[in-house]
Structures are given as structure tokens and as C-alpha cells.
Design a protein around this motif. Structure first.
Motif, PDB file in Angstrom:
ATOM      1  N   ILE A 150       0.850  -1.192   0.000  1.00  9.00           N
ATOM      2  CA  ILE A 150       0.000   0.000   0.000  1.00  9.00           C
ATOM      3  C   ILE A 150       0.884   1.239   0.000  1.00  9.00           C
ATOM      4  CG2 ILE A 150      -1.789   1.295   1.224  1.00  9.00           C
ATOM      5  CD1 ILE A 150      -2.752  -1.333   2.431  1.00  9.00           C
ATOM      6  N   LEU A 151       0.654   2.106  -0.970  1.00  5.28           N
ATOM      7  CA  LEU A 151       1.322   3.405  -1.031  1.00  5.28           C
ATOM      8  C   LEU A 151       0.267   4.478  -0.765  1.00  5.28           C
ATOM      9  CD1 LEU A 151       3.615   5.425  -1.845  1.00  5.28           C
ATOM     10  CD2 LEU A 151       2.751   5.216  -4.183  1.00  5.28           C
ATOM     11  N   ALA A 152       0.428   5.226   0.297  1.00  4.79           N
ATOM     12  CA  ALA A 152      -0.500   6.307   0.632  1.00  4.79           C
ATOM     13  C   ALA A 152       0.306   7.580   0.830  1.00  4.79           C
ATOM     14  CB  ALA A 152      -1.295   5.965   1.899  1.00  4.79           C
ATOM     15  N   PRO A 153       0.296   8.471  -0.148  1.00  3.40           N
ATOM     16  CA  PRO A 153       1.091   9.705  -0.052  1.00  3.40           C
ATOM     17  C   PRO A 153       0.803  10.472   1.244  1.00  3.40           C
ATOM     18  CG  PRO A 153       0.198   9.476  -2.259  1.00  3.40           C
ATOM     19  CD  PRO A 153      -0.429   8.391  -1.428  1.00  3.40           C
ATOM     20  N   GLY A 154       1.860  10.849   1.926  1.00  2.00           N
ATOM     21  CA  GLY A 154       1.716  11.576   3.175  1.00  2.00           C
ATOM     22  C   GLY A 154       1.479  10.697   4.390  1.00  2.00           C
ATOM     23  N   ASP A 170      -9.407  -6.428   5.353  1.00  2.00           N
ATOM     24  CA  ASP A 170      -8.957  -5.195   5.992  1.00  2.00           C
ATOM     25  C   ASP A 170      -8.830  -4.035   5.004  1.00  2.00           C
ATOM     26  OD1 ASP A 170      -8.688  -6.527   8.474  1.00  2.00           O
ATOM     27  OD2 ASP A 170      -6.673  -7.196   7.950  1.00  2.00           O
ATOM     28  N   LEU A 171      -8.850  -4.315   3.710  1.00  2.88           N
ATOM     29  CA  LEU A 171      -8.669  -3.259   2.716  1.00  2.88           C
ATOM     30  C   LEU A 171      -9.838  -2.278   2.697  1.00  2.88           C
ATOM     31  CD1 LEU A 171      -7.086  -5.024  -0.387  1.00  2.88           C
ATOM     32  CD2 LEU A 171      -6.024  -3.386   1.161  1.00  2.88           C
ATOM     33  N   TYR A 172     -11.052  -2.789   2.827  1.00  5.61           N
ATOM     34  CA  TYR A 172     -12.235  -1.921   2.756  1.00  5.61           C
ATOM     35  C   TYR A 172     -12.170  -0.821   3.826  1.00  5.61           C
ATOM     36  CZ  TYR A 172     -17.289  -1.006   1.921  1.00  5.61           C
ATOM     37  OH  TYR A 172     -18.506  -0.454   1.613  1.00  5.61           O
ATOM     38  N   PRO A 173     -12.053  -1.167   5.111  1.00  4.89           N
ATOM     39  CA  PRO A 173     -11.979  -0.099   6.114  1.00  4.89           C
ATOM     40  C   PRO A 173     -10.739   0.781   5.972  1.00  4.89           C
ATOM     41  CG  PRO A 173     -11.566  -2.240   7.123  1.00  4.89           C
ATOM     42  CD  PRO A 173     -12.057  -2.504   5.740  1.00  4.89           C
ATOM     43  N   THR A 174      -9.647   0.198   5.475  1.00  2.63           N
ATOM     44  CA  THR A 174      -8.422   0.987   5.280  1.00  2.63           C
ATOM     45  C   THR A 174      -8.624   2.058   4.220  1.00  2.63           C
ATOM     46  OG1 THR A 174      -7.064  -0.934   5.845  1.00  2.63           O
ATOM     47  CG2 THR A 174      -5.978   0.857   4.674  1.00  2.63           C
ATOM     48  N   LEU A 175      -9.228   1.677   3.099  1.00  2.62           N
ATOM     49  CA  LEU A 175      -9.472   2.642   2.026  1.00  2.62           C
ATOM     50  C   LEU A 175     -10.479   3.704   2.453  1.00  2.62           C
ATOM     51  CD1 LEU A 175      -9.503   0.299  -1.104  1.00  2.62           C
ATOM     52  CD2 LEU A 175      -7.703   1.858  -0.365  1.00  2.62           C
ATOM     53  N   CYS A 176     -11.440   3.304   3.269  1.00  2.00           N
ATOM     54  CA  CYS A 176     -12.379   4.301   3.805  1.00  2.00           C
ATOM     55  C   CYS A 176     -11.629   5.355   4.627  1.00  2.00           C
ATOM     56  CB  CYS A 176     -13.432   3.615   4.680  1.00  2.00           C
ATOM     57  SG  CYS A 176     -14.700   2.712   3.766  1.00  2.00           S
ATOM     58  N   ASP A 177     -10.724   4.902   5.478  1.00  2.00           N
ATOM     59  CA  ASP A 177      -9.965   5.839   6.305  1.00  2.00           C
ATOM     60  C   ASP A 177      -9.064   6.738   5.463  1.00  2.00           C
ATOM     61  OD1 ASP A 177     -11.099   5.071   8.659  1.00  2.00           O
ATOM     62  OD2 ASP A 177      -9.416   3.842   9.348  1.00  2.00           O
ATOM     63  N   LEU A 178      -8.392   6.151   4.484  1.00  2.00           N
ATOM     64  CA  LEU A 178      -7.472   6.937   3.653  1.00  2.00           C
ATOM     65  C   LEU A 178      -8.213   7.942   2.781  1.00  2.00           C
ATOM     66  CD1 LEU A 178      -4.949   4.155   2.571  1.00  2.00           C
ATOM     67  CD2 LEU A 178      -4.522   6.032   4.166  1.00  2.00           C
ATOM     68  N   ALA A 179      -9.447   7.606   2.377  1.00  2.69           N
ATOM     69  CA  ALA A 179     -10.244   8.506   1.540  1.00  2.69           C
ATOM     70  C   ALA A 179     -11.171   9.395   2.367  1.00  2.69           C
ATOM     71  CB  ALA A 179     -11.064   7.688   0.545  1.00  2.69           C
ATOM     72  N   LEU A 180     -11.050   9.305   3.704  1.00  2.00           N
ATOM     73  CA  LEU A 180     -11.870  10.115   4.619  1.00  2.00           C
ATOM     74  C   LEU A 180     -13.356   9.858   4.414  1.00  2.00           C
ATOM     75  CD1 LEU A 180      -9.904  13.494   4.426  1.00  2.00           C
ATOM     76  CD2 LEU A 180      -9.554  11.560   5.981  1.00  2.00           C
ATOM     77  N   LEU A 181     -13.707   8.585   4.255  1.00  2.00           N
ATOM     78  CA  LEU A 181     -15.100   8.166   4.101  1.00  2.00           C
ATOM     79  C   LEU A 181     -15.575   7.440   5.351  1.00  2.00           C
ATOM     80  CD1 LEU A 181     -14.865   6.698   0.480  1.00  2.00           C
ATOM     81  CD2 LEU A 181     -15.777   8.934   1.136  1.00  2.00           C
ATOM     82  N   GLN A 182     -16.837   7.575   5.664  1.00  4.39           N
ATOM     83  CA  GLN A 182     -17.399   6.882   6.829  1.00  4.39           C
ATOM     84  C   GLN A 182     -17.485   5.383   6.553  1.00  4.39           C
ATOM     85  OE1 GLN A 182     -21.073   8.508   8.218  1.00  4.39           O
ATOM     86  NE2 GLN A 182     -21.333   7.015   9.851  1.00  4.39           N
TER      87      GLN A 182
END
Length: 269
Positions: A150-154, A170-182
Motif C-alpha cells: 500500500i502506497l498512501a502519499p503523506g 482489511d482493505l475496505y476499512p483501510t481505504l475508507c480511512d485513507l479517503a476520509l469516508l465513513q
């Protein structure tokens, strides 16, 4: 697919996007341009380490692939094609790697690099003769261990690695957090954001893999050191990856591991 993804990433987009790039290889059939075969000579191919009596201490439930009929591994070995098959698989991995490189290069050169999260992963691992298995299946390490980058800038640091087992759920909740989604309430996975920020953090719960369905479901639990398998018929396997990374010695019958097995199986549904 690579060309399509590269063209998309080279353009500026006014709205957030989710781009799913499915690279079919190294799935069989193992056909790729000849140069990827030429890069690795047949006599230089190294076969996986295999123990002749590896399956002697596993339950009957786990030995279905060597019972009756024509055994796939025996057929490959008898025709002297083991090295050829491994070479073909490696050639396909190299091809996939080259295509992935094109996509990453397009992202890096385009206008979206600074705010695009990249996830590289796979759906399952692959046997190349280990435990007399080919393709996928079973609950051992070789088929349940996959690439996960996983590469997440910043957020992520270059070349950082976590030793903690994680899961695709674990990817679904991770992407939600990185994209600032509930995050929806129904998710089974746990966000990997803490590990992305600090890869040295420990993880409390093991990763669970299921095989089968209904009353015929078998489970495996994997923490940083151990893999515990409990089959639908109640039979078991337990491997210490600290001393046995190939899972050659099933230690599930040792009484001193009873508490460990109870702890790991507590994560099963």
C-alpha cells in the motif's frame, strides 16, 4: 489493460476516482512473450524445497489431493516438467511485474501521483509442488500468503514493512480511512491505517481464512508466529513459523500447545 490504465492515469480528473486494474497473469495458462522465458534459463531454475514425507503427519482431511485418480504432481514429475512449470510461472510473474511497472510509471509521470493511494495485492497464493500441490486450495501458508503493498502519499514511508499478518477484508476499512469516508457498520476487517503510519505496531487478533461452506467449513488462524488449522471434521494442524517456515512439522498433538490452540481458534466464527 495496462495501456488503458496508463492512459487514464496520465489525465487530470475533476472528481475523485477508483481505478481497479486487473492483471490476469500469473494466472494459468502460462503464456507470455518469449523474452520473459529467455530471461531465465531452464538449467538455472531452482525448485521449491519439498520434504518427501511432508504429508505423513497431516490429517486425512488435508490429503484429498493425493487420494485416488491421477495425482497431478506425480504426473508433472514423471514427465520431467517440474522445472519447466516453475520457469513458466516465474516468467509470468516477471511479465506481470513489468506491466505493473508501466502503470506505476504512468501514475508517477502524470498529474495524480501526489494524492492517489495505490494498493497492489492478489486473490490467493500458488503451489508449485509444495505438499504435492499445484494451483490453489487448502489452508496452508503457500496459498493464503499473498503480496500486499500500500502506497498512501503523506502516510506511508518508503520501503517500510510490517511483519503483522493482515487480511484482504482489511482493505475496505483501510481505504475508507485513507479517503476520509465513513465506514459501514457491517465490515469484518480492521483498518490498517495504524500499521501504515507505524509498521512496528503489533496486531492483536490473528487473520482467519475459511475453506468450504456450511457444516463443511474449515478454518485457519495465522498470527505473527503460528498457523493453526481446524478442519470441518475436527482434525488439526499447528505450525511454528519461527522454526518451521515450510510447515513441515505438525505439532498440534502436543499438550503444551492446547492453550495456544484455544486462543487462536477463538477468532473462528
Amino acid at each position: 489493460v495496462t495501456r488503458w490504465a496508463s492512459e487514464f492515469l496520465s489525465q487530470r480528473h475533476n472528481k475523485p476516482f477508483f481505478l481497479a486494474v486487473g492483471l490476469y497473469r500469473p494466472h494459468s495458462p502460462w503464456y507470455v512473450p518469449e523474452k520473459y522465458f529467455d530471461e531465465r534459463k531452464l538449467d538455472e531454475v531452482v525448485l521449491p524445497e519439498v520434504k518427501a514425507d511432508d504429508l505423513d503427519d497431516v490429517p486425512d482431511f488435508a490429503r484429498s489431493h493425493i487420494k485416488g485418480g491421477e495425482k497431478y504432481h506425480d504426473k508433472i514429475v514423471s514427465k520431467n516438467l517440474w522445472k519447466d512449470a516453475v520457469r513458466a510461472y516465474l516468467a509470468n510473474v516477471a511479465f506481470c511485474d513489468a506491466m505493473l511497472g508501466r502503470v506505476v510509471d504512468a501514475l508517477t509521470a502524470g498529474p495524480n501521483a501526489r494524492n492517489t493511494v495505490v494498493v497492489f495485492t492478489s486473490d490467493h497464493g500458488w503451489y508449485l509442488g509444495q505438499k504435492q500441490m499445484w494451483h490453489k486450495g487448502k489452508l496452508w501458508e503457500e496459498t493464503t500468503h499473498i503480496p500486499m503493498t500500500i502506497l498512501a502519499p503523506g502516510v506511508t514511508q518508503e520501503d517500510s514493512v510490517s511483519s503483522q499478518p493482515v487480511s484482504l477484508v482489511d482493505l475496505y476499512p483501510t481505504l475508507c480511512d485513507l479517503a476520509l469516508l465513513q465506514k459501514p457498520g457491517h465490515l469484518d476487517g480492521e483498518t490498517l491505517l495504524p500499521l501504515l503510519k507505524n509498521p512496528a505496531l503489533p496486531r492483536k487478533r490473528p487473520v482467519v481464512t475459511a475453506m468450504g461452506g456450511g457444516t463443511k467449513t474449515s478454518y485457519a488462524a495465522r498470527d505473527e508466529r503460528w498457523r493453526y488449522i481446524r478442519y470441518a471434521d475436527g482434525s488439526e494442524e499447528l505450525y511454528d513459523h519461527q522454526s518451521d517456515p515450510h510447515e513441515w512439522t505438525n505439532v498440534s498433538a502436543k499438550p503444551e500447545h492446547d492453550a495456544l490452540k484455544r486462543s487462536l481458534s477463538a477468532s473462528f466464527p
